[in-house]
Design an enzyme around this catalytic site. Sequence first.
Site, PDB file in Angstrom:
ATOM      1  N   PHE A   4       0.886  -1.181   0.000  1.00 10.58           N
ATOM      2  CA  PHE A   4       0.000   0.000   0.000  1.00 10.58           C
ATOM      3  C   PHE A   4       0.919   1.225   0.000  1.00 10.58           C
ATOM      4  CE2 PHE A   4      -2.231   3.274   2.514  1.00 10.58           C
ATOM      5  CZ  PHE A   4      -3.333   3.450   1.689  1.00 10.58           C
ATOM      6  N   PHE A  61      -9.089  -3.691   5.565  1.00  7.98           N
ATOM      7  CA  PHE A  61      -8.848  -3.309   4.168  1.00  7.98           C
ATOM      8  C   PHE A  61      -9.077  -4.444   3.168  1.00  7.98           C
ATOM      9  CE2 PHE A  61      -5.586  -0.756   6.630  1.00  7.98           C
ATOM     10  CZ  PHE A  61      -6.400   0.367   6.724  1.00  7.98           C
ATOM     11  N   LYS A  84      -6.142 -11.733  10.891  1.00 10.91           N
ATOM     12  CA  LYS A  84      -6.925 -12.055  12.084  1.00 10.91           C
ATOM     13  C   LYS A  84      -8.057 -11.047  12.205  1.00 10.91           C
ATOM     14  CE  LYS A  84      -3.024 -14.391  14.155  1.00 10.91           C
ATOM     15  NZ  LYS A  84      -1.835 -14.362  15.021  1.00 10.91           N
ATOM     16  N   ALA A 117       5.201 -10.549  14.883  1.00 13.87           N
ATOM     17  CA  ALA A 117       6.003 -10.396  13.666  1.00 13.87           C
ATOM     18  C   ALA A 117       7.475 -10.071  13.945  1.00 13.87           C
ATOM     19  CB  ALA A 117       5.377  -9.311  12.792  1.00 13.87           C
ATOM     20  N   LYS A 169      -8.805 -14.045  19.919  1.00 10.92           N
ATOM     21  CA  LYS A 169      -7.795 -13.797  20.970  1.00 10.92           C
ATOM     22  C   LYS A 169      -7.421 -12.319  21.040  1.00 10.92           C
ATOM     23  CE  LYS A 169      -4.257 -13.133  18.151  1.00 10.92           C
ATOM     24  NZ  LYS A 169      -3.354 -12.014  18.055  1.00 10.92           N
ATOM     25  N   ARG A 233       0.347  -5.835  20.431  1.00 14.79           N
ATOM     26  CA  ARG A 233      -0.001  -4.415  20.348  1.00 14.79           C
ATOM     27  C   ARG A 233      -1.368  -4.142  20.977  1.00 14.79           C
ATOM     28  NH1 ARG A 233       0.865  -4.472  13.985  1.00 14.79           N
ATOM     29  NH2 ARG A 233      -0.384  -6.322  14.411  1.00 14.79           N
ATOM     30  N   ASN A 234      -2.307  -5.107  20.818  1.00 19.63           N
ATOM     31  CA  ASN A 234      -3.626  -4.927  21.443  1.00 19.63           C
ATOM     32  C   ASN A 234      -3.478  -4.754  22.952  1.00 19.63           C
ATOM     33  OD1 ASN A 234      -5.848  -5.319  19.328  1.00 19.63           O
ATOM     34  ND2 ASN A 234      -4.488  -7.038  18.886  1.00 19.63           N
ATOM     35  N   LYS A 262      -2.195  -1.088  12.762  1.00 28.64           N
ATOM     36  CA  LYS A 262      -3.624  -1.113  13.106  1.00 28.64           C
ATOM     37  C   LYS A 262      -3.912  -2.114  14.218  1.00 28.64           C
ATOM     38  CE  LYS A 262      -4.874   1.758   9.986  1.00 28.64           C
ATOM     39  NZ  LYS A 262      -5.140   3.091  10.465  1.00 28.64           N
ATOM     40  N   GLN A 264      -6.423  -4.749  15.799  1.00 33.05           N
ATOM     41  CA  GLN A 264      -7.539  -5.570  15.312  1.00 33.05           C
ATOM     42  C   GLN A 264      -8.582  -5.801  16.407  1.00 33.05           C
ATOM     43  OE1 GLN A 264      -7.222  -6.689  11.809  1.00 33.05           O
ATOM     44  NE2 GLN A 264      -5.735  -5.069  12.174  1.00 33.05           N
TER      45      GLN A 264
HETATM   46  P1  NAD Z   1      -0.227  -3.476  10.678  1.00 32.06           P
HETATM   47  O1  NAD Z   1      -1.221  -3.529  11.755  1.00 32.06           O
HETATM   48  O2  NAD Z   1       1.182  -3.247  11.097  1.00 32.06           O
HETATM   49  O3  NAD Z   1      -0.725  -2.335   9.672  1.00 32.06           O
HETATM   50  C1  NAD Z   1       0.168  -1.742   8.800  1.00 32.06           C
HETATM   51  C2  NAD Z   1       0.031  -2.316   7.404  1.00 32.06           C
HETATM   52  O4  NAD Z   1      -1.223  -1.891   6.840  1.00 32.06           O
HETATM   53  C3  NAD Z   1       1.115  -1.784   6.484  1.00 32.06           C
HETATM   54  O5  NAD Z   1       1.616  -2.842   5.712  1.00 32.06           O
HETATM   55  C4  NAD Z   1       0.367  -0.768   5.630  1.00 32.06           C
HETATM   56  O6  NAD Z   1       0.955  -0.650   4.363  1.00 32.06           O
HETATM   57  C5  NAD Z   1      -1.006  -1.393   5.542  1.00 32.06           C
HETATM   58  N1  NAD Z   1      -2.049  -0.419   5.201  1.00 32.06           N
HETATM   59  C6  NAD Z   1      -2.256   0.801   5.745  1.00 32.06           C
HETATM   60  N2  NAD Z   1      -3.311   1.403   5.151  1.00 32.06           N
HETATM   61  C7  NAD Z   1      -3.780   0.531   4.229  1.00 32.06           C
HETATM   62  C8  NAD Z   1      -4.852   0.554   3.294  1.00 32.06           C
HETATM   63  N3  NAD Z   1      -5.677   1.600   3.200  1.00 32.06           N
HETATM   64  N4  NAD Z   1      -5.039  -0.524   2.502  1.00 32.06           N
HETATM   65  C9  NAD Z   1      -4.237  -1.596   2.613  1.00 32.06           C
HETATM   66  N5  NAD Z   1      -3.199  -1.688   3.457  1.00 32.06           N
HETATM   67  C10 NAD Z   1      -2.975  -0.638   4.260  1.00 32.06           C
HETATM   68  O7  NAD Z   1      -0.251  -4.789   9.802  1.00 32.06           O
HETATM   69  P2  NAD Z   1       0.216  -6.248  10.223  1.00 32.06           P
HETATM   70  O8  NAD Z   1       0.771  -6.276  11.602  1.00 32.06           O
HETATM   71  O9  NAD Z   1       1.054  -6.741   9.107  1.00 32.06           O
HETATM   72  O10 NAD Z   1      -1.158  -7.040  10.304  1.00 32.06           O
HETATM   73  C11 NAD Z   1      -1.802  -7.563   9.171  1.00 32.06           C
HETATM   74  C12 NAD Z   1      -2.619  -8.767   9.578  1.00 32.06           C
HETATM   75  O11 NAD Z   1      -1.729  -9.762  10.075  1.00 32.06           O
HETATM   76  C13 NAD Z   1      -3.626  -8.495  10.699  1.00 32.06           C
HETATM   77  O12 NAD Z   1      -4.815  -9.206  10.478  1.00 32.06           O
HETATM   78  C14 NAD Z   1      -2.932  -9.019  11.923  1.00 32.06           C
HETATM   79  O13 NAD Z   1      -3.846  -9.455  12.924  1.00 32.06           O
HETATM   80  C15 NAD Z   1      -2.173 -10.193  11.346  1.00 32.06           C
HETATM   81  N6  NAD Z   1      -1.020 -10.585  12.149  1.00 32.06           N
HETATM   82  C16 NAD Z   1      -0.126  -9.658  12.584  1.00 32.06           C
HETATM   83  C17 NAD Z   1       0.923 -10.059  13.391  1.00 32.06           C
HETATM   84  C18 NAD Z   1       1.931  -9.092  13.931  1.00 32.06           C
HETATM   85  O14 NAD Z   1       2.643  -9.443  14.883  1.00 32.06           O
HETATM   86  N7  NAD Z   1       2.081  -7.894  13.353  1.00 32.06           N
HETATM   87  C19 NAD Z   1       1.065 -11.420  13.713  1.00 32.06           C
HETATM   88  C20 NAD Z   1       0.170 -12.335  13.203  1.00 32.06           C
HETATM   89  C21 NAD Z   1      -0.885 -11.900  12.415  1.00 32.06           C
HETATM   90  P1  13P Z   2      -1.102  -7.864  18.090  1.00 34.32           P
HETATM   91  O1  13P Z   2      -1.822  -7.332  16.868  1.00 34.32           O
HETATM   92  O2  13P Z   2      -1.821  -7.639  19.373  1.00 34.32           O
HETATM   93  O3  13P Z   2       0.327  -7.370  18.142  1.00 34.32           O
HETATM   94  O4  13P Z   2      -1.020  -9.442  17.913  1.00 34.32           O
HETATM   95  C1  13P Z   2      -0.171  -9.984  16.954  1.00 34.32           C
HETATM   96  C2  13P Z   2      -0.499 -11.420  16.731  1.00 34.32           C
HETATM   97  O5  13P Z   2      -1.517 -11.736  16.153  1.00 34.32           O
HETATM   98  C3  13P Z   2       0.453 -12.417  17.258  1.00 34.32           C
HETATM   99  O6  13P Z   2       0.175 -13.722  16.819  1.00 34.32           O
END
Ligand code: NAD
Ligand code: 13P
Length: 312
Positions: A4, A61, A84, A117, A169, A233-234, A262, A264
């Site tokens: 994005f 998104f 998620k 991550a 969760k 982060r939550n 963001k 969730q």
């Molecule tokens: P994030 O919460 O860090 O959000 C930032 C991302 O969103 C960036 O890549 C940004 O480019 C994108 N973004 C911002 N505005 C946007 C738009 N209008 N359209 C599309 N993309 C846009 O993202 P994340 O941590 O990568 O989380 C993505 C998914 O992965 C979520 O469902 C989250 O629950 C899941 N997840 C995250 C983690 C983690 O530790 N970060 C772990 C497991 C699962």
């Molecule tokens: P948070 O969005 O709360 O950081 O959780 C990340 C996650 O899904 C870990 O598995």
Amino acid sequence: MWVFEEILPTGKKLSESINEQNENCKYLPGIKLGKNVIADPDLESAVKDANMLVFVTPHQFVEGICKKLVGKLRPGAEAISLIKGMEVKMEGPCMISKLIADTLGVNCCVLMGANIANEIAVEEFSEATIGYRKDKEVANRWAQLFTTPYFLVSIAEDIEGVELCGTLKNIVAIAAGLVDGLDMGNNTKAAIMRIGLREMRAFSKLLFPSVRDNTFFESCGVADLITTCLGGRNRRVAEAFARNGGKRSFDDLEAEMLRGQKLQGVSTAREVYEVLTYRGWQELFPLLSTVHEICIGQLPPTSIVEYKSGSK
Ligand code: NAD
Ligand code: 13P
């Protein structure tokens, strides 16, 4: 990798910066990406010819992204969602993998787990669960693709169970963060996690009777719940919310603390609450309901530990 597009404070485009430095300086600074990862801000060109598609954006998104992809995928492409969250439509709740599958006409598995991550990025050992429906061969192919010596992936024929674990969760992690912000100890947090896990399982089974108990013992279940309640982060933003006595909104704290990332949990709590009120299940799920009522300022953060008759 589709990105994005954003303009960085330096005036440079995020995609150009990633390709020049081989690093995402905004969302994952300090980590070199594989040399074969090319950031592409054009969705259509990013998916062109791809036979395996990994969806991982904040769940808010994904619907918009899928609509832009209709008719653009290579025939026979397989998808997997690491997202998620859920959407609530007029017809009822819709899991993100189903939204992807229905909008794009593809088979879509899910991958969920105790996977913060930044820890995976530095190659610390962790596990994950792939949820699939019927096609074990495809699930095994995804598992092979994701598995590394520090990332062990198992498969479970329970796509709804795996996805609901990863989704729900995040609401429990908000509750855990509130407890931290109220300076309560480990016993309280453990109680919140236990009640939360119990509600996660009960809610999942009410929505999808096929959901299996065993799924809650996989990485996507209890392990993801623990890691997110300890280090996600939550949890972090909810702690700040409680420390401010609920006077600063989650939106405000998210913008200040996460700078573009963001949460969730807050939107998922709202979505689940819609389902609970529509189906008359609110009293069965005191923790899931209370988190939403605290998030919108209807109840104070201290309500998270007020006893309600359903919370056994
Ligand atoms: P994030 O919460 O860090 O959000 C930032 C991302 O969103 C960036 O890549 C940004 O480019 C994108 N973004 C911002 N505005 C946007 C738009 N209008 N359209 C599309 N993309 C846009 O993202 P994340 O941590 O990568 O989380 C993505 C998914 O992965 C979520 O469902 C989250 O629950 C899941 N997840 C995250 C983690 C983690 O530790 N970060 C772990 C497991 C699962
Ligand atoms: P948070 O969005 O709360 O950081 O959780 C990340 C996650 O899904 C870990 O598995």
